[in-house]
Design an enzyme around this catalytic site. Structure first.
Site, PDB file in Angstrom:
ATOM      1  N   LYS A   1      47.169  43.161  26.285  1.00  0.00           N
ATOM      2  CA  LYS A   1      46.349  43.486  27.518  1.00  0.00           C
ATOM      3  C   LYS A   1      46.991  44.672  28.066  1.00  0.00           C
ATOM      4  CE  LYS A   1      45.391  42.159  32.331  1.00  0.00           C
ATOM      5  NZ  LYS A   1      43.890  42.140  32.320  1.00  0.00           N
TER       6      LYS A   1
ATOM      7  N   TYR B   1      37.364  38.474  27.905  1.00  0.00           N
ATOM      8  CA  TYR B   1      36.547  39.523  27.050  1.00  0.00           C
ATOM      9  C   TYR B   1      37.439  40.782  27.068  1.00  0.00           C
ATOM     10  CZ  TYR B   1      34.901  41.546  31.306  1.00  0.00           C
ATOM     11  OH  TYR B   1      34.784  42.172  32.577  1.00  0.00           O
TER      12      TYR B   1
ATOM     13  N   ILE C   1      27.031  40.034  44.849  1.00  0.00           N
ATOM     14  CA  ILE C   1      27.546  38.599  44.200  1.00  0.00           C
ATOM     15  C   ILE C   1      28.615  37.764  44.803  1.00  0.00           C
ATOM     16  CG2 ILE C   1      27.463  37.433  42.062  1.00  0.00           C
ATOM     17  CD1 ILE C   1      24.617  38.791  42.550  1.00  0.00           C
ATOM     18  N   GLY C   2      29.493  38.669  45.337  1.00  0.00           N
ATOM     19  CA  GLY C   2      30.492  37.951  46.085  1.00  0.00           C
ATOM     20  C   GLY C   2      31.929  38.758  46.049  1.00  0.00           C
TER      21      GLY C   2
ATOM     22  N   HIS D   1      30.070  45.640  34.644  1.00  0.00           N
ATOM     23  CA  HIS D   1      31.105  45.419  33.697  1.00  0.00           C
ATOM     24  C   HIS D   1      31.600  46.961  33.098  1.00  0.00           C
ATOM     25  CE1 HIS D   1      29.812  41.342  33.598  1.00  0.00           C
ATOM     26  NE2 HIS D   1      31.089  41.204  33.385  1.00  0.00           N
TER      27      HIS D   1
ATOM     28  N   CYS E   1      25.380  34.372  35.124  1.00  0.00           N
ATOM     29  CA  CYS E   1      25.519  35.652  34.462  1.00  0.00           C
ATOM     30  C   CYS E   1      25.175  35.443  32.796  1.00  0.00           C
ATOM     31  CB  CYS E   1      26.700  36.439  34.555  1.00  0.00           C
ATOM     32  SG  CYS E   1      28.172  35.761  35.247  1.00  0.00           S
TER      33      CYS E   1
ATOM     34  N   GLU F   1      36.078  37.902  48.600  1.00  0.00           N
ATOM     35  CA  GLU F   1      36.837  36.710  47.712  1.00  0.00           C
ATOM     36  C   GLU F   1      38.339  37.479  47.501  1.00  0.00           C
ATOM     37  OE1 GLU F   1      34.524  35.806  44.284  1.00  0.00           O
ATOM     38  OE2 GLU F   1      32.979  35.743  45.428  1.00  0.00           O
TER      39      GLU F   1
ATOM     40  N   CYS G   1      41.721  38.580  30.813  1.00  0.00           N
ATOM     41  CA  CYS G   1      42.219  37.021  30.609  1.00  0.00           C
ATOM     42  C   CYS G   1      42.071  36.117  31.863  1.00  0.00           C
ATOM     43  CB  CYS G   1      43.867  37.196  30.176  1.00  0.00           C
ATOM     44  SG  CYS G   1      44.250  38.065  28.860  1.00  0.00           S
TER      45      CYS G   1
ATOM     46  N   GLU H   1      22.429  37.814  35.958  1.00  0.00           N
ATOM     47  CA  GLU H   1      22.600  38.962  34.966  1.00  0.00           C
ATOM     48  C   GLU H   1      21.446  39.367  34.478  1.00  0.00           C
ATOM     49  OE1 GLU H   1      23.748  41.394  31.781  1.00  0.00           O
ATOM     50  OE2 GLU H   1      22.888  39.231  31.440  1.00  0.00           O
TER      51      GLU H   1
HETATM   52  N1  GLN Z   1      30.925  35.113  42.888  1.00  0.00           N
HETATM   53  C1  GLN Z   1      31.854  35.593  42.042  1.00  0.00           C
HETATM   54  C2  GLN Z   1      32.135  37.001  42.111  1.00  0.00           C
HETATM   55  O1  GLN Z   1      31.522  37.765  42.731  1.00  0.00           O
HETATM   56  C3  GLN Z   1      30.592  35.501  40.782  1.00  0.00           C
HETATM   57  C4  GLN Z   1      31.419  35.881  39.135  1.00  0.00           C
HETATM   58  C5  GLN Z   1      30.621  35.439  38.140  1.00  0.00           C
HETATM   59  O2  GLN Z   1      29.513  35.099  38.097  1.00  0.00           O
HETATM   60  N2  GLN Z   1      31.171  35.606  37.210  1.00  0.00           N
HETATM   61  O3  GLN Z   1      33.034  37.391  41.564  1.00  0.00           O
HETATM   62 ZN    ZN Z   2      28.181  36.664  37.300  1.00  0.00          ZN
END
Ligand code: GLN
Ligand code: ZN
EC number: 2.1.1.14
Length: 820
Positions: A19, A578, A497-498, A760, A709, A550, A582, A731
Site C-alpha cells: 500500500k 480495493y 453521505i457522512g 472514488h 453503494c 465522522e 485496506c 451509488e
Molecule cells: N457514512 C459512510 C461514509 O460517509 C458511508 C460509507 C459507505 O457507504 N461505504 O463514509
Molecule cells: Zn457508500
C-alpha cells in the site's frame, strides 16, 4: 501422498508495505527502478514465507499492484477506448503501461485538463512529459462475489479484440515474469490465472446505452479471447510450468444458460489443453457449492479441481466427490480462507480421512479460497489482542501452518478406531505440542464465559413483528418530517453521505490517541474542532442536511465495534478492499451488547453548532456483520439480530436527544447475497428484518436515511422496498441507468438520492456533468422525491477538492429548483 498447497497469498505485506509503496509511486515519491525493486522484494518475501510455513505448492501471479481482474484486463489488452489518450501519452514517453493501468483503476487527469485544483494532476510518476490535456475517470468497481474485495469490471466492445501484453516494466507477460522470478530463487510455483469464462462473465458491455440483456452475452467474445489464453499457455509450456491454477469461481453460480456455458467451457479448456498438453490444469472453484455444475466440469480435459469445503454442506461435498474422475487431483479447501478462527484440526482430520477413504490420497490440502481475504499473520497481535481471544485465532501464515500440519498428519500419522491421532516414533515434540495446543484452544473457546450473554440471547427470542415496522406508511411520515424539517427546500434537498476528508492530521490525531501519545481530552477537543470546521464548510456550501464528518471513525465498523461487547480488534489485521485501500475488520467472537450510547455525544454536539438538521450517522447491522470476521459457532442471522438490537437502542437515544434525521448505512446488504438464487430468500428475510429491527423504533417525524453503494439491486428490489427508509441514497455515478429504471418500474414511492458524482475518483465533477445526470434521473424519478448528493462518503478525498465538488453540486440543485 497428500500435498500442501495455497491458492493465493495476501499481497499487502505484514506492514502493508505494498500500500505504502504504491501510494508513494502515485505521488511521484519513488523512482521507477526503486519501485520495481521493492515490489520484487515483497513478492520474494511472500514466496519464502509460504515455503517456510511448509507449503509445497505455492502460487504465483496472485500478486497485484491494484487488482487481479485489472491485471487480466491489461494483460489481455482489453483497454477501453477512452483510455487511448493515456496509452498514447505512454507511447510518446516510452513509459511502461502502469500509467494506463492505474488510470483504469483510479482515473487520470493531467494538470492541463484540470480547471481547478485536483489531487492527481501532475501526479509524480504519471505526469506525462508531453503535457497534454487528458481527463478520464476510472472503470467500474464491483464487489468480488460475496466478499468485501472490489474488482475492476472488464468492458467489452462489440467486436472486442484481445492481445497479450507485457505491461508493467516486464519483458514478458506478468504471469510468465512472476513464475520466472520465483524460479530464480528456486521456488517452483503454480501460476494463478483467472479463467476465460469467469473473466467474461464478470465483465460488461462497454456501451452503457446497450447493456447486455444477460450476463451470458459476453461469451460471444470467447473465441477472440481464447487467442490470448493460447498464447499465454504456450509461453507457460516453453518456460516449463508444470501446473496452473485456473480460477473459475463462477462455477459456484447458477449457470442458467446451461448449453451455452457448457459449450463455452468445453471450447475454452480444449483449446488450452491443445496448446499446453503437458501442463496440469487445476480448476479452482470457491465461495460456494458446485452442485449441478460438476457435470460440466468433469467433461473437461483438465487434471484437477479445487473444492471449497467450508461453503459446502457435507452432503454436497459427498456428492461432488463421487463424480470426480479417478485420475484427477482433488484440492480440498479445508481451512477457512475468509475467516480468522483457528481450525479444529481434530475435526478436519476426521473429515479428511473420510474423504480419502473414498478418493484415495490424490489430494492437495488448501485454504478454501485465496487468502487475499485474510490478514497476513498474528505475529503483531501478541500482547495487543486479549490473550484468551488471540488463542482462538489464525491468520494467513498460521493457516498455512495448519495446512502443513494436516498434510503431515495424513501422510505420517496413524489413527485409532476412535480417531485418536498416533504420531510416528520419530515425530518431534514441537509437532505433538502444536497439535495438543490446537485441541486445547478449541476446547477453551467452546467453553469460554466471554462468549455468552444470556440477556442478549433472551432479547433476540423476544423480537415481535411490530418491532419490525414503522407506525405509519411513508406518505404520512413524509408530511410529519417535512413539517419538522422546516429548513429543507421543497425540492432537491442536498446532503452528503457522512464522512468528510480524513486529512493526515485527522489520522494522526486518532493514532496518537490510540497509542496514548495525546490525552483523551486533547483528542476530544481535536475532534470537536474538526466537527466545527466541517460544519462551517457545509454551511458555506449551503448544504441542507448536515453531517458531523465522522472524524472519530477509521471506517464504518471499527468505531461501533469498540463500544460493543463481543467485538475484538486487531492491531494489524488488514485486508485489501480495493486498490491500495485496506480495511481492518473487527472480530465478532461473542454475544453483541451495547453497554453505552456510541454516537450521541458528537452528534448532539454537532447539532448545537447549526440550525440545519444534523444527520445522525450509524452503520446498519448487516453491514457490521458483513464487514467483520464473524463467529462461526452460531448462525450469522443470530449475530445479526443481536447487532440490530444494539443499533435500535442507539437510534432511540439519538431521537430522544432531538436528532431529526438518522442515517443507517447498509451498503453491504447486496454483497451478502448468497451466490445461488435459491438461497436468496432465506438470507434476505433475516437481513432485511435485522435492518428493520434497527430502524423502525422511531416516531413518524424522524427521518430515517439509509445508504447503499455499488448496489445493482434490480433483482432484490422488493427487499429494498421492504426496508421502507424515508430517504435512500445510492451509488449511481458509475452504474448505468438500469438501476433507476427499476425504481420507476417498481413504483418506488420513498425519497431517493442517486449519487451525482463518483467520490472514488479525485476528479472534480463539473456542474455540466452533474446537471446531465440529474436530467437523466428525472426521466425515471419524480422531482419531489429526488435528493442531491455525492455517491458515497468523502473521506478519501482532499478537503479542497471536496469543497469545490460540493459547491458545484449545490449549484446544480439550485439550478433545478429554479426550473421546477
Ligand atoms: N457514512 C459512510 C461514509 O460517509 C458511508 C460509507 C459507505 O457507504 N461505504 O463514509
Ligand atoms: Zn457508500
Amino acid at each position: 501422498m497428500v500435498s500442501s498447497s495455497n491458492l493465493g497469498f495476501p499481497r499487502m505485506g505484514e506492514n502493508r508495505e505494498l500500500k505504502k509503496l504504491v501510494e508513494n509511486y502515485w505521488q511521484g515519491k519513488v523512482e521507477e527502478v526503486q519501485f520495481q525493486k521493492e515490489l520484487k522484494e515483497i513478492r520474494i518475501n511472500h514466496w519464502k514465507l509460504q515455503k517456510e510455513a511448509g507449503i509445497e505448492i505455492i502460487p504465483s501471479n496472485d500478486f497485484s499492484l491494484y487488482d487481479q481482474v485489472l491485471d487480466h484486463i491489461h494483460l489481455f489488452g482489453a483497454i477501453p477506448k477512452r483510455y487511448t489518450p493515456v496509452v498514447e501519452s505512454e507511447v510518446e514517453d516510452n513509459s511502461n503501461g502502469l500509467r494506463t493501468y492505474f488510470a483504469m483503476g483510479r482515473g487520470y487527469q493531467t494538470s492541463k485538463a484540470a480547471t481547478q485544483v485536483s489531487e492527481t494532476n501532475t501526479a509524480g510518476a504519471f505526469a506525462s512529459k508531453v503535457e497534454k490535456s487528458i481527463d478520464v475517470g476510472s472503470m467500474e468497481m464491483k464487489k468480488w462475489f460475496d466478499t468485501n474485495y472490489h474488482y475492476i469490471v472488464p468492458e467489452f466492445e462489440d467486436a472486442q479484440q484481445f492481445k497479450l501484453t507485457n505491461y508493467g516494466g516486464y519483458t514478458q507477460p506478468k504471469p510468465v515474469h512472476e513464475f520466472l522470478e520465483a524460479k530464480s530463487i528456486d521456488i517452483e510455483t503454480r501460476p494463478v490465472i483467472l479463467g476465460p469464462i469467469s473473466f467474461l462473465l464478470l465483465g460488461k458491455s462497454s456501451d452503457s446505452s446497450k447493456p447486455y440483456a444477460s450476463k451470458f452475452d459476453s461469451l460471444v467474445h470467447l473465441n477472440s479471447l481464447l487467442g490470448v489464453y493460447e498464447e499465454l499457455f504456450k509461453q507457460f509450456q516453453q518456460i516449463g510450468v508444470k501446473s496452473v491454477q485456473i480460477d473459475e469461481p463462477v462455477l459456484c453460480f447458477d449457470l442458467l444458460e446451461t448449453e451455452l456455458v457448457k459449450n463455452a467451457y468445453s471450447t475454452a479448456f480444449n483449446a488450452i489443453h491443445k496448446v499446453a498438453p503437458t501442463i496440469n490444469i487445476l480448476i479452482a472453484t470457491y465461495f460456494g457449492e458446485i452442485r449441478e455444475n460438476i457435470e460440466l466440469i468433469t467433461s473437461l480435459p483438465i487434471n484437477g479441481i479445487h473444492i471449497d469445503t467450508i461453503r459446502s454442506s457435507p452432503a454436497e461435498l459427498e456428492s461432488v466427490l463421487t463424480k470426480i474422475p479417478t485420475t484427477w487431483t482433488i484440492s480440498i479447501g479445508i481451512i477457512d480462507g475468509r475467516n480468522v478462527w483457528k481450525n479444529d484440526l481434530t475435526k478436519s482430520l476426521v473429515t479428511l480421512k473420510n474423504i480419502i477413504s473414498k478418493t484415495g490420497d490424490r489430494i492437495l490440502l488448501a485454504p478454501s479460497c485465496s487468502l487475499l481475504h485474510c490478514p497476513h499473520s498474528l505475529a503483531r497481535e501478541i500482547g495487543k489482542v486479549e490473550a484468551q481471544v488471540l488463542d482462538w485465532l489464525a491468520f494467513s501464515l498460521e493457516k498455512l501452518k495448519e495446512i502443513s500440519f494436516l498434510t503431515y498428519a495424513l501422510n505420517k500419522c496413524t489413527f485409532t478406531n476412535e480417531n485418536t491421532i498416533v504420531f510416528p516414533d520419530d515425530a518431534c515434540s514441537t509437532i505433538k505440542q502444536y497439535y495438543e495446543s490446537n485441541k486445547e484452544s478449541n476446547e477453551k473457546r467452546r467453553q469460554s464465559k466471554l462468549i455468552h450473554n444470556d440477556s442478549v440471547k433472551k432479547r433476540v427470542t423476544e423480537i415481535t413483528p411490530s418491532m419490525l415496522k414503522r407506525e405509519n406508511p411513508f406518505p404520512v411520515r413524509r408530511d410529519a418530517q417535512r413539517k419538522r424539517l422546516t429548513t429543507l427546500p421543497a425540492l432537491f434537498p442536498t446532503t452528503t453521505i457522512g464522512s468528510f476528508p480524513q486529512t493526515k492530521e485527522v489520522r494522526l490525531a486518532r493514532s496518537s490517541f490510540k497509542s496514548k501519545k495525546i490525552t483523551a481530552d486533547a483528542y476530544d477537543q481535536f475532534i470537536r474542532d474538526e466537527i466545527r470546521k466541517c460544519i462551517k464548510v457545509q454551511e458555506e456550501c449551503e448544504l441542507d442536511v448536515l453531517v458531523h464528518g465522522e472524524f472519530e471513525r477509521t471506517d464504518m465498523v471499527e468505531y461501533f465495534g469498540e463500544y460493543l461487547d463481543g467485538f475484538v480488534f486487531t492491531q494489524n489485521g488488514w485486508v485489501q478492499s480495493y486498490g491500495s485501500r485496506c480495511v481492518k475488520p473487527p472480530i465478532i467472537y461473542g454475544d453483541v451488547n451495547r453497554p453505552v450510547p456510541m454516537t450521541v455525544e458528537y452528534t448532539t454536539f454537532a447539532q448545537t453548532l447549526t440550525h440545519k438538521p444534523m444527520k445522525g450517522m450509524l452503520t446498519g447491522p448487516v453491514t457490521i456483520l458483513q464487514w467483520s470476521f464473524v463467529r462461526d459457532d452460531q448462525p450469522r442471522s443470530e449475530t445479526c439480530f443481536q447487532i440490530g438490537l444494539a443499533i435500535r437502542d442507539e437510534v432511540t437515544d439519538l431521537e430522544n436527544k432531538g436528532i431529526a434525521c438518522i442515517q443507517i448505512d447498509e451498503p453491504a446488504i447486496r454483497e451478502g447475497l448468497p451466490l445461488r438464487l435459491s438461497d436468496w430468500n432465506q438470507y434476505l428475510k433475516w437481513a432485511i428484518d435485522s435492518f428493520l429491527l434497527s430502524s423502525t423504533g422511531v416516531k413518524d417525524s424522524t427521518q430515517i436515511h439509509s445508504h447503499m453503494c455499488y448496489s445493482d439491486f434490480n433483482d432484490i428490489f422488493e427487499s429494498i422496498q421492504r426496508m421502507d427508509t424515508d430517504v435512500l441514497t445510492i451509488e449511481n455515478s458509475k452504474s448505468d441507468l438500469k438501476l433507476l429504471k427499476a425504481f420507476e418500474k417498481y413504483g418506488y414511492t420513498n425519497e431517493i438520492g442517486p449519487g451525482l458524482y463518483d467520490i472514488h475518483s479525485p476528479r472534480i465533477p463539473s456542474v455540466e456533468d452533474m446537471k446531465d445526470r440529474v436530467e437523466q434521473m428525472l426521466k425515471y424519478l419524480s422531482t419531489n422525491l429526488l435528493w442531491i448528493n455525492p455517491d458515497c462518503g468523502l473521506k478519501t478525498r482532499e478537503p479542497e477538492t471536496t469543497r469545490l465538488a460540493l459547491i458545484n453540486m449545490v449549484k446544480v440543485a439550485k439550478q433545478f429548483r429554479e426550473i421546477y
